[in-house]
Motif scaffolding. Structure first.
Motif, PDB file in Angstrom:
ATOM      1  N   CYS A 124     -45.222  78.433 -63.346  1.00  8.47           N
ATOM      2  CA  CYS A 124     -46.368  78.495 -64.265  1.00  8.47           C
ATOM      3  C   CYS A 124     -46.143  77.608 -65.489  1.00  8.47           C
ATOM      4  O   CYS A 124     -47.070  76.934 -65.957  1.00  8.47           O
ATOM      5  CB  CYS A 124     -46.616  79.928 -64.698  1.00  8.47           C
ATOM      6  SG  CYS A 124     -47.223  81.012 -63.390  1.00  8.47           S
ATOM      7  N   LEU A 125     -44.912  77.620 -65.990  1.00  5.57           N
ATOM      8  CA  LEU A 125     -44.616  76.780 -67.152  1.00  5.57           C
ATOM      9  C   LEU A 125     -44.754  75.304 -66.807  1.00  5.57           C
ATOM     10  O   LEU A 125     -45.333  74.522 -67.577  1.00  5.57           O
ATOM     11  CB  LEU A 125     -43.201  77.072 -67.648  1.00  5.57           C
ATOM     12  CG  LEU A 125     -42.712  76.243 -68.855  1.00  5.57           C
ATOM     13  CD1 LEU A 125     -43.594  76.485 -70.081  1.00  5.57           C
ATOM     14  CD2 LEU A 125     -41.254  76.570 -69.178  1.00  5.57           C
ATOM     15  N   GLY A 126     -44.227  74.918 -65.643  1.00  3.94           N
ATOM     16  CA  GLY A 126     -44.362  73.525 -65.217  1.00  3.94           C
ATOM     17  C   GLY A 126     -45.808  73.117 -65.044  1.00  3.94           C
ATOM     18  O   GLY A 126     -46.223  72.016 -65.451  1.00  3.94           O
ATOM     19  N   ALA A 127     -46.609  74.010 -64.454  1.00  5.55           N
ATOM     20  CA  ALA A 127     -48.025  73.710 -64.259  1.00  5.55           C
ATOM     21  C   ALA A 127     -48.754  73.597 -65.594  1.00  5.55           C
ATOM     22  O   ALA A 127     -49.603  72.708 -65.792  1.00  5.55           O
ATOM     23  CB  ALA A 127     -48.669  74.799 -63.401  1.00  5.55           C
ATOM     24  N   THR A 128     -48.415  74.466 -66.531  1.00 12.74           N
ATOM     25  CA  THR A 128     -49.058  74.435 -67.852  1.00 12.74           C
ATOM     26  C   THR A 128     -48.682  73.168 -68.614  1.00 12.74           C
ATOM     27  O   THR A 128     -49.547  72.501 -69.213  1.00 12.74           O
ATOM     28  CB  THR A 128     -48.659  75.682 -68.668  1.00 12.74           C
ATOM     29  OG1 THR A 128     -49.010  76.861 -67.947  1.00 12.74           O
ATOM     30  CG2 THR A 128     -49.361  75.686 -70.008  1.00 12.74           C
ATOM     31  N   LEU A 129     -47.389  72.826 -68.604  1.00 10.88           N
ATOM     32  CA  LEU A 129     -46.955  71.608 -69.299  1.00 10.88           C
ATOM     33  C   LEU A 129     -47.544  70.366 -68.639  1.00 10.88           C
ATOM     34  O   LEU A 129     -47.906  69.396 -69.324  1.00 10.88           O
ATOM     35  CB  LEU A 129     -45.430  71.530 -69.309  1.00 10.88           C
ATOM     36  CG  LEU A 129     -44.701  72.606 -70.130  1.00 10.88           C
ATOM     37  CD1 LEU A 129     -43.190  72.412 -70.047  1.00 10.88           C
ATOM     38  CD2 LEU A 129     -45.156  72.575 -71.586  1.00 10.88           C
TER      39      LEU A 129
END
Length: 552
Positions: free
Chosen positions: A519-524
């Motif tokens: 999720c963090l990778g997708a958000t960034l």
């Protein structure tokens, strides 16, 4: 020095400050773990709440206003008058040291001498160390004004390292000295810090060619000392009045910054042992609030504080006080607006990331750090509350560094009335909320005060740029796609926490971490694709920072 060069130097100063914070945190963490094996929690509580508060209050009240006033404005100034003003920090520091020392010795409850010996000596030496540090203030301002980044790195790193080594040696060899150990180490630290700055300028000014190359306003060490000119006033009174306005503000800001320590110190919310737990014993799981405070404030202190300090210098150099955006040089107003918009965007994205993912991973972080004792109690609620506070702290740091650099003296005076009311309400609210809901009351009171401060700064910025084509507050607006990514990540990680954390064992925890990483990778990645203007700005500043590093 053009805007581009100043911005590059400010970016380098901020990145250097971030690196120093990381190093100091690691040193402090290791040193704390070592000290607690030899000294009582009561001694630790006295040092890290009572004596550190005396030192920080004395230094802050004596120099903060002068720093802000003397770093404002451009190069067109009489530096002899500015240096004369800076030397006033020393007698002011002596005054605050004596006054606060008397209060610390006479008004506050004295610890049991059998448990915490040499308390009086500790008060005297910590007050003296504050005065010693103020002796280097003119040199510090000269270094900051001319962006001597390497000097700051060497001076602060060397001083902290020497203090840590001395503390460790004395704790190991003479643990019965108690407060003598910390008093000696603190005095040694401030003396080493001042000597680094004095030694650097002594060597630099001893070489006329080097001094000329740095474009310094002084040519010999005697020029740094107070001087009385026959043809000019001792002080620049406009600068002095600005310092007075900042002084009234700094007094109130100190209450907001160190509010929890004042409440602990003056209102006896906690005893000395509890204070030691809260401020120093998180590694031994003896204070849940301390764990939350250290974990929650880590990013704030590592990232936001260096940014605020460094870019205040940029805004103060680029903008002229008493003028709004329409009366500034248009190149300067545009540069300030661009930087402010980008900094707001960075603060908002960083704060939102911490808030969204902090909610779902607070329990896991505390469980890894301290086990079930922390993760099964009120710890997760405290840390989640702190995540929201970090978001507010990030935005406030950026808005205030611009506001205080651009406000006129009259505007600062009006702002001080708001700060006065806010400081009073903060102390009352801290006391009431702490009595009512425990340690989380400190966080809630901080959120309240931070929200009011942000509102004040946003109103000023909007008014400042109202008649100009620039809209730096656009930095607080995110694209719907990116907001959707944050919302989706928050929902997915919340479900993941409910299903996988934290009683399901390590395989489930690792799965929860994997979900968060995805999720963090997708958000960034979404932020990278949608915030193209910010990405261009950061790339430009990275290049400017590297270029500035080759010339500093």
């Amino acid at each position: 020095m053009g805007n581009r060069e100043v911005l590059g130097q400010a970016a380098r100063l901020a990145s250097t400050g971030l690196l120093l914070q990381v190093v100091f945190r690691l040193i402090t963490f290791v040193l704390n773990a070592f000290i607690l094996r030899f000294l009582s929690k009561e001694i630790v509580g006295i040092v890290n709440v009572r004596l550190t508060l005396l030192y920080s209050t004395t230094v802050f009240l004596a120099r903060e206003a002068f720093r802000r006033a003397c770093l404002s404005g451009g190069a067109q100034r009489d530096w002899s008058q500015t240096l004369n003003l800076l030397w006033l920090t020393v007698p002011l520091g002596i005054f605050w040291s004596l006054l606060l020392g008397w209060i610390w010795l006479r008004w506050l409850e004295r610890p049991d001498p059998n448990v915490v010996p040499h308390y009086g000596t500790g008060v005297v030496v910590f007050g003296l160390s504050a005065v010693v540090e103020l002796l280097g203030e003119p040199f510090w301002v000269l270094a900051q004004a001319h962006m001597f980044v390497k000097l700051k790195v060497v001076a602060e790193s060397l001083s902290v390292a020497l203090r840590s080594v001395l503390t460790a040696v004395l704790v190991l060899g003479l643990p019965h000295w108690g407060l003598y150990i910390f008093s000696l180490a603190q005095l040694f630290y401030t003396a080493a810090l001042v000597l680094c700055y004095v030694g650097y300028f002594t060597k630099l000014l001893g070489s006329p060619q080097s001094a000329k190359q740095q474009a310094l306003p002084v040519s010999r060490m005697a020029d740094v000392l107070p001087s009385i000119g026959r043809s000019r006033a001792f002080l620049n009174w406009k600068e002095a009045k600005l310092a007075w306005s900042f002084f009234k503000q700094s007094f109130l800001k100190q209450i907001l910054t160190e509010g929890e320590r004042y409440v602990m110190t003056f209102l006896n919310v906690l005893n000395f042992g509890d204070q030691g737990k809260m401020k120093f014993c998180s590694g031994l799981i003896k204070g849940v609030y301390d764990v939350v405070n250290n974990l929650g404030s880590l990013v704030a202190r590592l990232i936001f504080q260096p940014i605020e300090e460094s870019f205040y210098i940029f805004f103060a150099k680029v903008l002229e006080r008493e003028k709004d955006a329409t009366r500034q040089k248009q190149e300067d107003a545009a540069a300030a607006a661009t930087v402010l918009e980008s900094l707001l965007k960075v603060a908002l994205l960083t704060g939102l990331t911490i808030t969204v993912f902090g909610f779902a991973y607070s329990q896991l972080a505390l469980d890894i750090y301290g086990g079930a004792m922390l993760s099964s109690g009120s710890g997760p609620v405290l840390l989640r509350s702190y995540c929201l506070y970090v978001l507010l702290l990030a935005i406030n740091g950026v808005t205030e560094c611009f506001t205080f650099a651009a406000m006129s003296k009259e505007e600062l005076d009006r702002y001080n009335f708001t700060m006065l009311a806010l400081s009073s309400s903060f102390l009352v609210l801290s006391y009431v909320l702490t009595r009512w809901c425990g340690s989380v009351g400190f966080i809630l009171a901080n959120c309240f005060s931070m929200s009011i401060r942000i509102t004040q700064s946003l109103c000023f910025i909007r008014q400042y740029y109202r008649e100009s084509p620039h809209r730096p507050l656009a930095g607080l607006c995110l694209s719907p796609v990116l907001l959707g990514a944050f919302a989706l990540s928050g929902g997915v990680t919340a479900v993941s926490e409910a299903l996988l954390c934290c009683a399901q064992g390590w395989p489930a925890r690792l799965a929860h971490v994997t979900v968060g990483a995805f999720c963090l990778g997708a958000t960034l990645g979404t932020a990278f694709l949608t915030e193209t203007k910010l990405i261009r700005f950061l790339r430009t500043q990275l290049g400017a920072s590297k270029q500035a590093g080759t010339t500093t």
